[in-house]
Every structure is written in C-alpha cells, then in structure tokens.
Design an enzyme around this catalytic site. Structure first.
Site, PDB file in Angstrom:
ATOM      1  N   ASN A   1       0.857  -1.190   0.000  1.00 13.98           N
ATOM      2  CA  ASN A   1       0.000   0.000   0.000  1.00 13.98           C
ATOM      3  C   ASN A   1       0.897   1.246   0.000  1.00 13.98           C
ATOM      4  OD1 ASN A   1      -1.469   2.237   1.004  1.00 13.98           O
ATOM      5  ND2 ASN A   1      -3.077   0.870   1.720  1.00 13.98           N
TER       6      ASN A   1
ATOM      7  N   HIS B   1       0.940   6.178   1.785  1.00 16.97           N
ATOM      8  CA  HIS B   1       1.636   7.148   2.636  1.00 16.97           C
ATOM      9  C   HIS B   1       2.812   7.829   1.950  1.00 16.97           C
ATOM     10  CE1 HIS B   1      -1.200   6.655   5.714  1.00 16.97           C
ATOM     11  NE2 HIS B   1      -1.071   5.346   5.683  1.00 16.97           N
TER      12      HIS B   1
ATOM     13  N   HIS C   1      -5.640   3.625  -1.655  1.00 13.81           N
ATOM     14  CA  HIS C   1      -6.985   3.972  -1.173  1.00 13.81           C
ATOM     15  C   HIS C   1      -7.304   5.395  -1.616  1.00 13.81           C
ATOM     16  CE1 HIS C   1      -9.768   4.182   2.651  1.00 13.81           C
ATOM     17  NE2 HIS C   1     -10.406   4.462   1.532  1.00 13.81           N
TER      18      HIS C   1
ATOM     19  N   ARG D   1      -9.391   8.080  -0.976  1.00 17.95           N
ATOM     20  CA  ARG D   1     -10.340   8.501   0.061  1.00 17.95           C
ATOM     21  C   ARG D   1     -11.212   9.638  -0.423  1.00 17.95           C
ATOM     22  NH1 ARG D   1     -10.416   7.543   5.524  1.00 17.95           N
ATOM     23  NH2 ARG D   1      -9.052   5.843   6.147  1.00 17.95           N
TER      24      ARG D   1
ATOM     25  N   ARG E   1      -6.867  12.460   0.835  1.00 13.28           N
ATOM     26  CA  ARG E   1      -5.696  12.792   1.661  1.00 13.28           C
ATOM     27  C   ARG E   1      -4.456  11.995   1.273  1.00 13.28           C
ATOM     28  NH1 ARG E   1      -7.331   9.747   7.235  1.00 13.28           N
ATOM     29  NH2 ARG E   1      -9.369  10.602   6.752  1.00 13.28           N
TER      30      ARG E   1
ATOM     31  N   GLU F   1      -8.585   0.481  -3.058  1.00 13.33           N
ATOM     32  CA  GLU F   1      -9.478   0.500  -1.894  1.00 13.33           C
ATOM     33  C   GLU F   1     -10.460   1.643  -2.070  1.00 13.33           C
ATOM     34  OE1 GLU F   1      -7.343   0.771   1.724  1.00 13.33           O
ATOM     35  OE2 GLU F   1      -6.052  -0.894   1.227  1.00 13.33           O
TER      36      GLU F   1
ATOM     37  N   THR G   1      -8.400   3.341   8.472  1.00 15.38           N
ATOM     38  CA  THR G   1      -9.606   2.512   8.444  1.00 15.38           C
ATOM     39  C   THR G   1      -9.650   1.705   9.733  1.00 15.38           C
ATOM     40  OG1 THR G   1      -9.294   2.448   6.065  1.00 15.38           O
ATOM     41  CG2 THR G   1     -10.914   0.937   6.971  1.00 15.38           C
TER      42      THR G   1
ATOM     43  N   GLU H   1     -10.884  -9.521   2.796  1.00 17.76           N
ATOM     44  CA  GLU H   1      -9.625  -9.160   3.457  1.00 17.76           C
ATOM     45  C   GLU H   1      -9.951  -8.941   4.922  1.00 17.76           C
ATOM     46  OE1 GLU H   1      -6.923  -6.458   1.543  1.00 17.76           O
ATOM     47  OE2 GLU H   1      -6.241  -5.670   3.478  1.00 17.76           O
TER      48      GLU H   1
ATOM     49  N   HIS I   1      -3.609  -4.599   7.667  1.00 16.59           N
ATOM     50  CA  HIS I   1      -3.728  -3.472   8.587  1.00 16.59           C
ATOM     51  C   HIS I   1      -2.836  -3.680   9.815  1.00 16.59           C
ATOM     52  CE1 HIS I   1      -5.611   0.371   9.613  1.00 16.59           C
ATOM     53  NE2 HIS I   1      -5.229   0.021  10.827  1.00 16.59           N
TER      54      HIS I   1
HETATM   55  N1  PXP Z   1      -5.745  -3.283   3.689  1.00 13.80           N
HETATM   56  C1  PXP Z   1      -6.729  -2.366   3.741  1.00 13.80           C
HETATM   57  C2  PXP Z   1      -8.073  -2.741   3.209  1.00 13.80           C
HETATM   58  C3  PXP Z   1      -6.492  -1.070   4.274  1.00 13.80           C
HETATM   59  O1  PXP Z   1      -7.479  -0.172   4.316  1.00 13.80           O
HETATM   60  C4  PXP Z   1      -5.192  -0.754   4.709  1.00 13.80           C
HETATM   61  C5  PXP Z   1      -4.898   0.621   5.218  1.00 13.80           C
HETATM   62  O2  PXP Z   1      -5.649   0.870   6.314  1.00 13.80           O
HETATM   63  C6  PXP Z   1      -4.210  -1.733   4.635  1.00 13.80           C
HETATM   64  C7  PXP Z   1      -4.505  -2.991   4.118  1.00 13.80           C
HETATM   65  C8  PXP Z   1      -2.802  -1.472   5.057  1.00 13.80           C
HETATM   66  O3  PXP Z   1      -2.739  -1.170   6.413  1.00 13.80           O
HETATM   67  P1  PXP Z   1      -1.391  -0.570   6.990  1.00 13.80           P
HETATM   68  O4  PXP Z   1      -1.158   0.721   6.306  1.00 13.80           O
HETATM   69  O5  PXP Z   1      -1.669  -0.441   8.452  1.00 13.80           O
HETATM   70  O6  PXP Z   1      -0.306  -1.572   6.690  1.00 13.80           O
END
Ligand code: PXP
Length: 247
Positions: free
Chosen positions: A15, A18, A51, A53, A57, A78, A109, A159, A198
C-alpha cells in the site's frame, strides 16, 4: 503433507498511500507514489494497493492512471461503497476493488466493513464491479457473521482487518490470531479467497503469514515508515523474506 506445504504462495501487496501523504504535506509532486510502485515492482512485490479517500488525503484521482501505467503489477483499489467511487473504479478498471468502510474523521480505516448490516447497499455495487471483471474484496472483521454476509454477496475475496491483532499483546493477541485463523479457514472452505491487512509489521507479520489459507497480505504504513530508515527496496525485501520464512 503438512499445512504449510499445501498453502498457496502468499502475495505481498504494498500500500503506497503514505508516499502520497508525504507528497501532499507540501502540495508538490515529490515524493511520487509512481516511483514507489516501480520500486515495489523491481523488488518482487506482487501488487500495489492504494486507497482513494473521499477527502483525497493520500492518492488523488490523477494518480490512479499513472500508478496503473507505471508497472505491470495489479492494482487493488481500496474504495468506500459510494456511487462516486464506483464510477471511478468502473472507469479505471483496476484488477481488484477492496470495499472499505470510510469515515472522514478517522485517521485510518479503524475497523471492518459491516457487510452483514449493509447487504442491500453493497449488493448492487458488488454486482456492478464483478460485471466489469473487477475482483471484489470486502474488508471485514474476522467474524463468521461477516463471512456469511460476504458469501451472500458473492464476493470472491475477503480481506480480514488485522488491526485488533496488531494492537493486542500477550494472551489477547493469541485470541485475535485464533479468530483470524478460524475466519481464514471458514472463508476458504466456502470458496472465498482470504487476504489480510492493517497494522502488520516486521515483528507481527509471521503468525499471520503462517496461516495457510491466506493468499495475500496488504501492508502499507509500516513499510513506508521503515523505508525512511532502510529504503523502500530493503523494507519490501525484508517483509517478503519474513513472509516466506513463515510459510
Ligand atoms: N488493507 C486495507 C483494506 C487497508 O485499508 C489498509 C490501510 O488501512 C491496509 C490494508 C494497510 O494497512 P497498513 O497501512 O496499516 O499496513
């Protein structure tokens, strides 16, 4: 044959939200999430997760096309279950769409989607995405009621939100791990491909990666944070190695 020998290869979806968060802090073009996607592809990541949003952001609309064009990796988009996001997904046709709950004021999330409580709202969205050949994934709590709802919705993937596991300690963590393992087994038994994500880190990923039914982990915040210290290549490589060791 032991359980691990039967397990499918565990994919790592990275992901890259960030990277965009840091870019957006200054409003310019740097650091570019596209470059992050290219690095993930170069070091053997299996997919890109992002994602979009409601408040944009992290990634922005224009990033989706750029990210999809930058590598051959599948994009797991996402999205909240809204008409706006559905239209965007149908326009871009990512490999997968992971439906997540979204509240504007949350920092991340914070929990799974209430697929059981929102069946009538979700059903047409799942159908329209599926009809467009987009693999639908529902981001849910590791809970039998939510899995049953995913079965009724005919979602091919769930997931599991691993946030509670990631934040728990000691015996409580073991309870959460058991819940996740039981949920993965129940999903797989019903023909649904289980994923997880997550809050996963180098320290807590291995018990999750060892659950034999999991086909994919999606990991973001920790990998990007760690990249500040050791670089994104090394961060992804190390996570990959830990996952492989756990199988
Ligand atoms: N999977 C989903 C569906 C998410 O929304 C997120 C981000 O919240 C992640 C995975 C990755 O989570 P993290 O950034 O905490 O590794």
């Amino acid at each position: 044959m032991n359980e691990a020998a039967k397990a499918p290869r565990l994919r790592l979806g990275v992901n890259i939200d960030h990277v965009a968060t840091i870019r957006n802090a200054r409003g310019g073009a740097h650091p570019d999430p596209v470059r992050a996607a290219q690095i993930v592809a170069a070091v053997g990541g299996d997919g890109i997760t992002a994602h979009l949003r409601e408040d944009r952001r992290h990634i922005r609309d224009a990033d989706i096309e750029r990210i999809m064009a930058a590598t051959n990796l599948p994009l797991n988009l996402e999205m909240a279950a809204t008409e706006e996001m559905l239209e965007i997904a149908l326009r871009h046709k990512p490999h997968a769409a992971c439906i997540v709950p979204e509240r504007r004021e949350e920092r991340t999330t914070e929990g799974g989607l209430d697929a059981a409580g929102q069946h009538n709202h979700l059903a047409p969205i799942v159908t329209r995405l599926t009809d467009a050949n987009i693999r639908v994934s529902l981001f849910i709590e590791p809970d039998a009621r939510q899995i049953e709802a995913a079965i009724r919705l005919r979602a091919p993937i769930v997931e599991f939100h691993t946030g509670k596991y990631a934040h728990a300690e000691g015996a409580e963590r073991e309870v959460e791990l058991r819940r996740i393992a039981d949920a993965a087994a129940l999903a797989a038994k019903n023909g649904i491909e289980p994923h997880a994500g997550h809050g996963l880190t180098f320290d807590n990923v291995q018990p999750i990666a060892a659950i034999p039914q999991f086909a994919e982990l999606n990991i973001g915040h920790y990998l990007i944070g760690e990249a500040i210290f050791i670089g994104l290549e090394e961060s992804v490589r190390k996570m990959r190695a830990l996952m492989d060791l756990a199988r």
